[in-house]
Design a protein around this motif. Sequence first.
Motif, PDB file in Angstrom:
ATOM      1  N   SER A  59     -10.526   4.118  -5.203  1.00 53.31           N
ATOM      2  CA  SER A  59     -10.505   5.198  -4.213  1.00 53.31           C
ATOM      3  C   SER A  59      -9.714   4.791  -2.972  1.00 53.31           C
ATOM      4  O   SER A  59      -9.103   5.624  -2.314  1.00 53.31           O
ATOM      5  CB  SER A  59     -11.927   5.593  -3.841  1.00 53.31           C
ATOM      6  OG  SER A  59     -12.634   4.453  -3.396  1.00 53.31           O
ATOM      7  N   ARG A  60      -9.703   3.488  -2.660  1.00 51.04           N
ATOM      8  CA  ARG A  60      -8.971   3.060  -1.459  1.00 51.04           C
ATOM      9  C   ARG A  60      -7.466   2.949  -1.692  1.00 51.04           C
ATOM     10  O   ARG A  60      -6.710   2.661  -0.783  1.00 51.04           O
ATOM     11  CB  ARG A  60      -9.526   1.725  -0.945  1.00 51.04           C
ATOM     12  CG  ARG A  60     -10.847   1.902  -0.215  1.00 51.04           C
ATOM     13  CD  ARG A  60     -11.521   0.576   0.009  1.00 51.04           C
ATOM     14  NE  ARG A  60     -11.838  -0.048  -1.268  1.00 51.04           N
ATOM     15  CZ  ARG A  60     -12.335  -1.271  -1.397  1.00 51.04           C
ATOM     16  NH1 ARG A  60     -12.559  -2.015  -0.342  1.00 51.04           N
ATOM     17  NH2 ARG A  60     -12.621  -1.765  -2.579  1.00 51.04           N
ATOM     18  N   ASP A  61      -7.047   3.164  -2.919  1.00 50.63           N
ATOM     19  CA  ASP A  61      -5.610   3.168  -3.193  1.00 50.63           C
ATOM     20  C   ASP A  61      -5.017   4.574  -3.109  1.00 50.63           C
ATOM     21  O   ASP A  61      -3.816   4.760  -3.275  1.00 50.63           O
ATOM     22  CB  ASP A  61      -5.338   2.567  -4.578  1.00 50.63           C
ATOM     23  CG  ASP A  61      -5.782   1.116  -4.643  1.00 50.63           C
ATOM     24  OD1 ASP A  61      -5.392   0.348  -3.745  1.00 50.63           O
ATOM     25  OD2 ASP A  61      -6.560   0.765  -5.560  1.00 50.63           O
TER      26      ASP A  61
ATOM     27  N   ARG B  30       0.842  -1.190   0.000  1.00 56.49           N
ATOM     28  CA  ARG B  30       0.000   0.000   0.000  1.00 56.49           C
ATOM     29  C   ARG B  30       0.874   1.236   0.000  1.00 56.49           C
ATOM     30  O   ARG B  30       2.059   1.171   0.370  1.00 56.49           O
ATOM     31  CB  ARG B  30      -0.894   0.034   1.250  1.00 56.49           C
ATOM     32  CG  ARG B  30      -1.699  -1.222   1.484  1.00 56.49           C
ATOM     33  CD  ARG B  30      -3.040  -0.951   2.113  1.00 56.49           C
ATOM     34  NE  ARG B  30      -3.871  -0.017   1.381  1.00 56.49           N
ATOM     35  CZ  ARG B  30      -4.588  -0.320   0.298  1.00 56.49           C
ATOM     36  NH1 ARG B  30      -4.554  -1.520  -0.219  1.00 56.49           N
ATOM     37  NH2 ARG B  30      -5.343   0.597  -0.268  1.00 56.49           N
ATOM     38  N   ILE B  31       0.262   2.336  -0.369  1.00 54.95           N
ATOM     39  CA  ILE B  31       0.921   3.615  -0.150  1.00 54.95           C
ATOM     40  C   ILE B  31       0.229   4.260   1.046  1.00 54.95           C
ATOM     41  O   ILE B  31      -0.992   4.360   1.093  1.00 54.95           O
ATOM     42  CB  ILE B  31       0.908   4.503  -1.419  1.00 54.95           C
ATOM     43  CG1 ILE B  31       1.571   5.843  -1.125  1.00 54.95           C
ATOM     44  CG2 ILE B  31      -0.496   4.709  -1.972  1.00 54.95           C
ATOM     45  CD1 ILE B  31       1.926   6.651  -2.377  1.00 54.95           C
ATOM     46  N   LEU B  32       1.011   4.649   2.045  1.00 57.72           N
ATOM     47  CA  LEU B  32       0.419   5.172   3.279  1.00 57.72           C
ATOM     48  C   LEU B  32       0.336   6.686   3.283  1.00 57.72           C
ATOM     49  O   LEU B  32      -0.531   7.263   3.924  1.00 57.72           O
ATOM     50  CB  LEU B  32       1.253   4.719   4.481  1.00 57.72           C
ATOM     51  CG  LEU B  32       1.335   3.209   4.687  1.00 57.72           C
ATOM     52  CD1 LEU B  32       2.199   2.908   5.907  1.00 57.72           C
ATOM     53  CD2 LEU B  32      -0.058   2.610   4.873  1.00 57.72           C
ATOM     54  N   ARG B  33       1.279   7.288   2.594  1.00 54.37           N
ATOM     55  CA  ARG B  33       1.279   8.749   2.625  1.00 54.37           C
ATOM     56  C   ARG B  33       2.052   9.282   1.424  1.00 54.37           C
ATOM     57  O   ARG B  33       3.049   8.681   1.010  1.00 54.37           O
ATOM     58  CB  ARG B  33       1.937   9.225   3.926  1.00 54.37           C
ATOM     59  CG  ARG B  33       2.144  10.715   3.991  1.00 54.37           C
ATOM     60  CD  ARG B  33       2.554  11.193   5.369  1.00 54.37           C
ATOM     61  NE  ARG B  33       2.928  12.608   5.289  1.00 54.37           N
ATOM     62  CZ  ARG B  33       3.290  13.352   6.314  1.00 54.37           C
ATOM     63  NH1 ARG B  33       3.342  12.830   7.534  1.00 54.37           N
ATOM     64  NH2 ARG B  33       3.607  14.619   6.148  1.00 54.37           N
ATOM     65  N   ALA B  34       1.588  10.386   0.891  1.00 51.67           N
ATOM     66  CA  ALA B  34       2.340  11.063  -0.166  1.00 51.67           C
ATOM     67  C   ALA B  34       2.307  12.560   0.085  1.00 51.67           C
ATOM     68  O   ALA B  34       1.272  13.104   0.488  1.00 51.67           O
ATOM     69  CB  ALA B  34       1.756  10.744  -1.536  1.00 51.67           C
ATOM     70  N   ASP B  35       3.436  13.200  -0.137  1.00 53.28           N
ATOM     71  CA  ASP B  35       3.550  14.657  -0.021  1.00 53.28           C
ATOM     72  C   ASP B  35       4.164  15.170  -1.314  1.00 53.28           C
ATOM     73  O   ASP B  35       5.218  14.679  -1.720  1.00 53.28           O
ATOM     74  CB  ASP B  35       4.455  15.039   1.150  1.00 53.28           C
ATOM     75  CG  ASP B  35       3.874  14.593   2.486  1.00 53.28           C
ATOM     76  OD1 ASP B  35       4.085  13.424   2.868  1.00 53.28           O
ATOM     77  OD2 ASP B  35       3.199  15.421   3.128  1.00 53.28           O
TER      78      ASP B  35
END
Length: 759
Positions: A685-687, A625-630
Amino acid sequence: MNKIATHDSSIRHTTGQAIYIDDIPDQENLLHGALVLSKCAHGKIKKIDFSRLKNLPFQTTIVTAENIPGENEIGPIKTGEPILADDIITYFGQPVAVVLAKSFQEAQYASDLVKIEIEHLDSILTLENAYNKNSFHDDPIILEKGSVEKEMKKSKFKKSGEFEIGGQDHFYLETHVAITFPGENNEYTVWSSTQHPTEVQHGVSKVLNIPSAKIDSKVRRLGGGFGGKESQATIFAGISALCAFITHKPVKIRLNRHNDMTASGKRHNFKVRFTVGFSSNAKINALDIILLSNGGNVLDLSGPVMTRALTHLDNCYFIKSIKAYGYICKTNTVSNTAFRGFGGPQGMLVIENILFSISEFLNKSLDDVRQINYYSQSNGLTTPYGQIVSKPRINWVLNETYKLSDYHTRLKQIKSFNLDQVKKQRPFRKGLAVMPAKFGISFNKPSFNQAGALIHIYSDGSIRLNHGGTEMGQGLFVKVAQVVAECFKVSLDQIHITSTNTAEVPNTSATAASSGSDLNGMAAWNAAFTIKKRMIDHASQLFKKSKSEIIFEQGRILAGNKSLSFTELAFSCWENRISLSSTGFYKTPKIHWDQGKLKGHPYFYFTWGAAVSEALIDINTGENRILRADIIQDCGNSLNENIDIGQIEGGFIQGLGWLTCEELCFSQEGKLLTTGPSTYKLPGSRDVPPIFNVKLLENADNDEKTIFRSKAVGEPPLLLAISHFLALKEAIKASLPSSKAELLNSPATPSEILKAIYA
Ligand code: MTE
Ligand code: MOS
C-alpha cells in the motif's frame, strides 16, 4: 444505466460471505490432495518410491500419470503438455504424483515422504543458453514490413542495444484450487478457480476419456486470475478430476503458496537485441530486432503471447520498415503463460526503451523523439501487421494527461530540483516521464471472439442471468447485469447473477484479452432483447396498442395511459404460454488474421491511454519511489466508471510491481527461490503514489459498435506503469554525467539502478 454501481460482491468480499472454491463445505468423504513436485530441472524418472508411506498411521492413496485412463494431455494450443510428469521431468517443481488423504495436512506430510529417483539430464535454464543451443518451441514468429536492409543503409544513424525484461508471478490472493465431485454414470462436476471453464471441461474430458457432455465445469468467482488461470487452472482441475475418478470420491486440490509459485507459470521474461536506423530528426526508418521469450518446458500460450508482443512493438509509432523475429525459448523452467497484457507490455516496453536510447543518442527529449514518430496522417496510419489505426486518440489522451499532471511546469521544476541537489550535495534525483499507449482489443485468434448468454425470467418477474464470462474481481458480472437491467429498464437488484457453468452456456472462450464485457455484454444484450421482443408483442396485444407504443421504463411497461409492472407482464406472459427464456450469442465483427504472415485486422478497435509518473531515486542506495502518477484512460462510453477506475488503479500498481520490485530468482539448479511475499517483493500500500489522479477520457464513445460504445479496460492500464520506468531512467540520466540509463533492465531494483548510475 447505473454507471457507478458497486461490485455485486463487494459487501460479501469484505465480510467474508463470498464463497470461493475452498469455502465449499467439506463433504464427509472428501479427500485432499497434495502434489509431489520434482526436485530437479531435467531428468528421467527411474522410480517413484512410495515405500515410506506404508508406516503412516493414516490412510493415503497415490495417483501418478500411470493411473490416467485417457490422455495425459491438456495443451491449449499444441499437444505435449501433461498434467503429471510421465517419464521425463522437464522443470524443477513439476507435479509428478499426488498423495490423497482425509486432511490436507496428512496429504502434505505424506507427499513429503515420496522419493523420486532420477537420472539427471542437462538442463537449459536461461534465455541465452536456449538461444545458443537453438532450443526453441517452434520456428520464430516473424513480423516484417518494408525493406529493413535498404532503410537501414539510408539512415544517417544506427544504434544497437540489448536489454532484459523480467517475468512476474500473478500472486492472485487465491492460489490454484479445484474440487471434483463424481456423480452417477460417469458424470463429473468440477469446481475450479479458472478463467476458462470450457478448457477445464475439455481437459478433464481428455484426461478421463469421458465426453464433455458428462462434465460440468463451474466457477462462481476467482480470487484473482490475471491470466495465470487462463490455461493453467486446467492442470490442477485435471489432477483433481483424475483423483476423483480413481477414488470415486470428491477430491480437492489446493496449492499452498510455495507450490503455486513453483508449479504454475508466470509472465514471460524477455531478452531483446535491436538495431535501429534513424535520421537526424529522430525519425525511425528501420528496426531490426530479435525478441527472446522464455516459454519454459512446454508451449502453453507462448505463441499468442509472442504474437501480441510483436503486434504491440509499434505502440503509437509509425515504423517505416521492420524485421522482428520472436523466438520462444524452450527451457527447463515452469511454462510461462498469460499475464495481464499478454506480451503487449513487453512489446511496448521494448519500443519505449529504443526511443529512449535514440533520445539519449541525439540529445533530444524523449517527447520530441516520440512526436516525430507518432501515427498520423502525414507519417502514416498502417501498423506493421497491416491494420490501419483509424482515428488515433494519441494527441487527445496526451493533452488531457498534460493538463491533469501539470506536466510542462513540473518538468521545469524537476530540472531545477536536480541541479539544486547537486549544489547542495544531496543524493536525490527526480525524473518525470510520459507513456502514451495504444492497446489492441480482441483475441488474435478470430475464433475466440465469441460469447454466449442465457437468461430466464421467472413468473415473479425475477431475472436470472448466466453467461460464459468468469468473475475474477474485475467487475464483469455487475457490468453484464447492468446491460440486462438496461435492456428491461429494471433495477439492477432485480437481476440475479449466477456461477459460470458449461452446462448452461457451452463452448465459451476464456475470460481474457480484456474482452469479457465486450463479448458477454453483447451476448447478454442479445438474449435479453429476444425476450423483450416477445414481451413487447404480448403487451401490444394486451393493451391493444402498436408495438412502437410499448415503452419499458423504471420497472414498468407503459402503453399510452395504461401500464403494468414488469412482474405483472412477466406473469401474464407465462399465463399466455410465452417463453421467458432465451440464449444470446455474439461474435466480434470485422476481424481477420493470417497467423502465418502476421498480417490482417486482428483487433476490433484500440484503446488509448497516457500516464505521467514522477520518480525519485537516491543515487547512493538506488532506493526509489513513485511520487505521483496522473492517468487518462480511454474506456469509450464506460459501462461502469467506478469499476473502470478500480481496474486502472489496480492495473497500474500491478505494472509498477512488474517493473520495479517483483524479482523472480532461481537457484543454479533451476529451483525457484522466491516463493512467497517474504522473498518476492510485491508492491504494498505504501508503494501507491501519494498523489494518484485517475480519470477516464470524456465524451469518448467507441467508434465501433461495442456494447453501449464502451471499451475494454482490464489489461491496458498495466502498461501505463512504463511511465514510471521511464521516469526512473530520466532520474538516472540526471544523476551523473556518465550514467547510462539505457543499461537499466526491468525490474528496476535498487541494484539495477546503481548499475546504470555508476556505469
Ligand atoms: N482484475 C481483478 N481484480 N482480478 C483479475 O484477475 N485480471 C485481468 C483484468 N483485471 C484481473 C483483473 C486480466 S489479465 C484480464 S484479461 C481482464 O481483467 C479480464 O476480464 P475482462 O475481460 O472482463 O476485463
Ligand atoms: Mo488476461 S492475461 O488476457 O487473462
